[in-house]
Design a protein around this motif. Structure first.
Motif, PDB file in Angstrom:
ATOM      1  N   ILE A  17      -6.353  24.005 -26.852  1.00 36.79           N
ATOM      2  CA  ILE A  17      -5.939  24.911 -25.774  1.00 36.79           C
ATOM      3  C   ILE A  17      -6.560  24.483 -24.454  1.00 36.79           C
ATOM      4  O   ILE A  17      -5.908  24.509 -23.403  1.00 36.79           O
ATOM      5  CB  ILE A  17      -6.320  26.357 -26.128  1.00 36.79           C
ATOM      6  CG1 ILE A  17      -5.433  26.837 -27.286  1.00 36.79           C
ATOM      7  CG2 ILE A  17      -6.163  27.275 -24.921  1.00 36.79           C
ATOM      8  CD1 ILE A  17      -5.799  28.183 -27.820  1.00 36.79           C
ATOM      9  N   LEU A  53      -7.519  34.737 -25.194  1.00 35.03           N
ATOM     10  CA  LEU A  53      -6.738  34.230 -26.320  1.00 35.03           C
ATOM     11  C   LEU A  53      -7.601  34.368 -27.561  1.00 35.03           C
ATOM     12  O   LEU A  53      -8.703  33.805 -27.609  1.00 35.03           O
ATOM     13  CB  LEU A  53      -6.398  32.755 -26.111  1.00 35.03           C
ATOM     14  CG  LEU A  53      -5.272  32.418 -25.130  1.00 35.03           C
ATOM     15  CD1 LEU A  53      -5.330  30.940 -24.765  1.00 35.03           C
ATOM     16  CD2 LEU A  53      -3.928  32.726 -25.732  1.00 35.03           C
ATOM     17  N   VAL A 103       1.187  33.887 -29.583  1.00 29.64           N
ATOM     18  CA  VAL A 103       1.732  32.536 -29.613  1.00 29.64           C
ATOM     19  C   VAL A 103       1.369  31.916 -30.953  1.00 29.64           C
ATOM     20  O   VAL A 103       0.404  32.317 -31.607  1.00 29.64           O
ATOM     21  CB  VAL A 103       1.171  31.667 -28.460  1.00 29.64           C
ATOM     22  CG1 VAL A 103       1.647  32.156 -27.114  1.00 29.64           C
ATOM     23  CG2 VAL A 103      -0.358  31.617 -28.504  1.00 29.64           C
ATOM     24  N   LYS A 105      -0.295  29.088 -32.736  1.00 26.87           N
ATOM     25  CA  LYS A 105      -1.288  28.119 -32.285  1.00 26.87           C
ATOM     26  C   LYS A 105      -1.060  26.715 -32.828  1.00 26.87           C
ATOM     27  O   LYS A 105      -1.492  25.738 -32.218  1.00 26.87           O
ATOM     28  CB  LYS A 105      -2.693  28.599 -32.638  1.00 26.87           C
ATOM     29  CG  LYS A 105      -2.982  28.782 -34.119  1.00 26.87           C
ATOM     30  CD  LYS A 105      -4.394  29.306 -34.299  1.00 26.87           C
ATOM     31  CE  LYS A 105      -4.729  29.588 -35.764  1.00 26.87           C
ATOM     32  NZ  LYS A 105      -6.094  30.136 -35.910  1.00 26.87           N
ATOM     33  N   LEU A 108       1.756  24.988 -30.456  1.00 25.36           N
ATOM     34  CA  LEU A 108       1.693  25.446 -29.067  1.00 25.36           C
ATOM     35  C   LEU A 108       1.840  24.282 -28.092  1.00 25.36           C
ATOM     36  O   LEU A 108       1.231  23.227 -28.274  1.00 25.36           O
ATOM     37  CB  LEU A 108       0.368  26.169 -28.836  1.00 25.36           C
ATOM     38  CG  LEU A 108       0.239  26.989 -27.551  1.00 25.36           C
ATOM     39  CD1 LEU A 108       1.343  28.025 -27.454  1.00 25.36           C
ATOM     40  CD2 LEU A 108      -1.131  27.660 -27.511  1.00 25.36           C
ATOM     41  N   THR A 110       2.263  23.483 -23.620  1.00 21.57           N
ATOM     42  CA  THR A 110       1.884  24.061 -22.326  1.00 21.57           C
ATOM     43  C   THR A 110       2.926  25.035 -21.768  1.00 21.57           C
ATOM     44  O   THR A 110       2.566  26.142 -21.347  1.00 21.57           O
ATOM     45  CB  THR A 110       1.598  22.950 -21.301  1.00 21.57           C
ATOM     46  OG1 THR A 110       0.560  22.109 -21.801  1.00 21.57           O
ATOM     47  CG2 THR A 110       1.150  23.542 -19.967  1.00 21.57           C
ATOM     48  N   LEU A 113       2.711  28.333 -23.567  1.00 17.44           N
ATOM     49  CA  LEU A 113       1.470  29.039 -23.268  1.00 17.44           C
ATOM     50  C   LEU A 113       1.541  29.689 -21.888  1.00 17.44           C
ATOM     51  O   LEU A 113       1.163  30.853 -21.718  1.00 17.44           O
ATOM     52  CB  LEU A 113       0.298  28.058 -23.336  1.00 17.44           C
ATOM     53  CG  LEU A 113      -1.104  28.665 -23.187  1.00 17.44           C
ATOM     54  CD1 LEU A 113      -1.375  29.693 -24.279  1.00 17.44           C
ATOM     55  CD2 LEU A 113      -2.166  27.574 -23.207  1.00 17.44           C
ATOM     56  N   SER A 116       3.741  32.719 -21.950  1.00 14.07           N
ATOM     57  CA  SER A 116       3.035  33.849 -22.553  1.00 14.07           C
ATOM     58  C   SER A 116       2.052  34.460 -21.572  1.00 14.07           C
ATOM     59  O   SER A 116       1.911  35.685 -21.489  1.00 14.07           O
ATOM     60  CB  SER A 116       2.311  33.386 -23.825  1.00 14.07           C
ATOM     61  OG  SER A 116       1.619  34.457 -24.422  1.00 14.07           O
TER      62      SER A 116
END
Length: 522
Positions: A17, A53, A103, A105, A108, A110, A113, A116
């Motif tokens: 992330i 998150l 989301v 993970k 995932l 960009t 993300l 979201s």
């Protein structure tokens, strides 16, 4: 710069992330990490992030308790769940506890993300008055299509929204999931729609309210929209245990036309209850309107009937399934006769309806591993129906090609299917009298095989078990009778060999996602 804290006991997830947001160009920065809920609560208190998150299952304090604690102490922070694909029940509980979004993970990226983040911040802005964008933009700008669509679905006054994606032609696909079966409410459907958007790039906007979803689709034709709907059916059956009914609007060209497109698509769903197909097109409903003094090609007063069109398409599918050349040609010709009767002679609409009528041929060809495409250099192959329609100047041009197309298709499909003579004979035997009661033993005896060997061979050749084939064939015939006759449901059940009306209703709903009475709209 918006501040983000990541709470997950898997270090690779936290690293992943952080890498998605590393450059800071999107306006977000990871300012803290934690490996559990207890440590996460401390990090949030210390760093005062805009977004948290969090995973749900962690050794050092679970995510649900963290969400409850954060929501009790801090109404402004946006909370997004890091979910695995089998976490539906936990995600639902997290949404009830105060999470704003979630989301997946493990897959995932960009853009997902950031989308979201915008949704979650927009939700927080709506409840606290804070601004929603990463640079302090308005909640409307960040929420965009989703907020406007939710406003419509909830019956509120629509506010204006601007989004570059909606300054070019688009269609609205309205999905209504039957609440009577399966489980899963708004959170589960929201997750399903997110998965749809990830799986199909033709979806440029989405929103969910209750059991209903709204999808905005790029303008790639009715066939493309039907493919998106088919994917929604697949996901609905897989994740929710229930199937949607769908309505597709006509083309809209601007964000200001969302309300009109929404009402068209929703109205098309209501038309679908009456005419039967799971997906119904708003332009068909418009075309069905009688125009004063309008006359068809034969000089008699004539109006295109969506009901008759749907029935003819059911017959085409049945004929193609049986590879019955004569019936397939007759049923396809009946569709073009209906198209000639349309008082609305819009060429694009008629072309779309014509292409849709060829769908069973394209699906069967795909299932057998060949494409409908004629090679220009050699002239070999079968002409694509899409090319056939688009290159024609009139409906008559297409009709002139139907006999050769159907004959070539059925010949190639039969060769590809390579059905054993015994299996083909049993198949014809069943389709000739669906009211009869069939058993595997009788079918095996007719094929000259043992029951176990026959069951194995039949499923290998046809793709489904013998009993499933019988039931599917009965339901296709029942659907046709429901649409074309006034027989009572119990009479139709008898006609297709199902003695119990309740069992008939269950089989029909399993096959088409609606009850027999819902199909008729009675």
């Amino acid at each position: 710069m918006r501040r983000v804290v990541v709470v997950d006991d898997e270090i690779l997830v936290r690293i992943g992330i952080r890498s998605l947001l590393d450059d800071g160009e999107a306006g977000y920065s990871v300012v803290g990490e934690a490996a559990g809920g207890i440590e996460g609560a401390s990090a949030v208190a210390r760093l005062d992030p805009d977004i948290v998150l969090t995973d749900l299952v962690m050794a050092e304090g679970d995510g649900l308790e963290l969400i409850r604690r954060l929501r009790a102490d801090n109404q402004g922070v946006a909370i997004i769940v890091l979910s695995c694909r089998n976490d539906f029940e936990l995600v639902r509980e997290a949404m009830r506890a105060g999470a704003d979004d979630y989301v997946f993970k493990l897959s995932l990226k960009t853009p997902e993300l950031l989308e979201s983040f915008s949704r979650a911040l927009g939700k927080r802005a709506g409840s606290t008055g804070r601004l929603a964008g990463p640079d302090g933009g308005s909640a409307c700008a960040a929420a965009g299509f989703a907020a406007a669509a939710l406003t419509l679905m909830r019956g509120e006054a629509l506010f204006a929204f601007a989004d570059p994606a909606f300054e070019r032609p688009y269609r609205i696909l309205f999905l209504d999931f039957d609440p009577a079966e399966g489980s899963g409410g708004d959170p589960a459907l929201t997750q399903l729609v997110r998965e749809l958007a990830r799986a199909d790039c033709r979806i440029i906007g989405s929103a969910v309210s209750g059991r209903r979803a709204l999808l905005a689709l790029k303008n790639e034709g009715r066939g493309a929209a039907a493919e998106v709907f088919a994917l929604a059916e697949e996901f609905g059956g897989r994740y929710l245990g229930r199937l949607p009914r769908g309505g597709l609007s006509r083309l809209a060209g601007h964000s200001s036309e969302l309300a009109g497109a929404f009402h068209e698509a929703r109205g098309a769903v209501r038309a679908a209850f009456r005419y039967g197909p799971p997906l119904f097109f708003a332009d068909d409903a418009v075309a069905g309107a009688t125009r004063s003094g309008a006359r068809g090609d034969c000089g008699e007063e004539s109006v295109f009937s969506p009901e008759a069109y749907a029935t003819a398409c059911v017959r085409i599918r049945r004929s193609v399934e049986a590879l019955d050349t004569r019936s397939a040609l007759a049923d396809l010709s009946a569709v073009f006769s209906l198209l000639r009767s349309a008082t609305d002679k819009d060429a694009d609409r008629l072309a779309s309806l014509a292409i849709d009528a060829f769908s069973p041929f394209k699906e069967r060809a795909r299932s057998l591993g060949f494409e409908l495409e004629k090679k220009q250099d050699t002239g070999e192959g079968i002409e694509s129906p899409d090319d056939m329609v688009r290159s024609a100047r009139t409906l008559g041009d297409i009709e002139g090609k139907l006999p050769s197309f159907v004959e070539a298709f059925c010949r190639e499909a039969a060769a590809r299917a390579g059905l054993r003579r015994e299996v083909a004979e049993v198949r014809r035997w069943v389709l000739s009298d669906l009211a009869r009661q069939y058993t595997v033993e009788e079918a095996a005896d007719r094929a000259g095989m043992s029951p176990s060997h026959f069951a194995h061979i039949f499923k290998k050749e046809i793709g489904v078990s013998f009993i499933d084939f019988v039931n599917r064939s009965r339901m296709e015939r029942a659907r046709e009778l429901l649409l074309t006759t006034d027989l009572l449901v119990r009479q139709i059940a008898d006609a297709v060999g199902v003695e119990s009306p309740n069992h008939f209703g269950l089989l029909f709903r399993r096959a088409f996602g609606v009850t027999p009475n819902e199909l008729r709209g009675r």
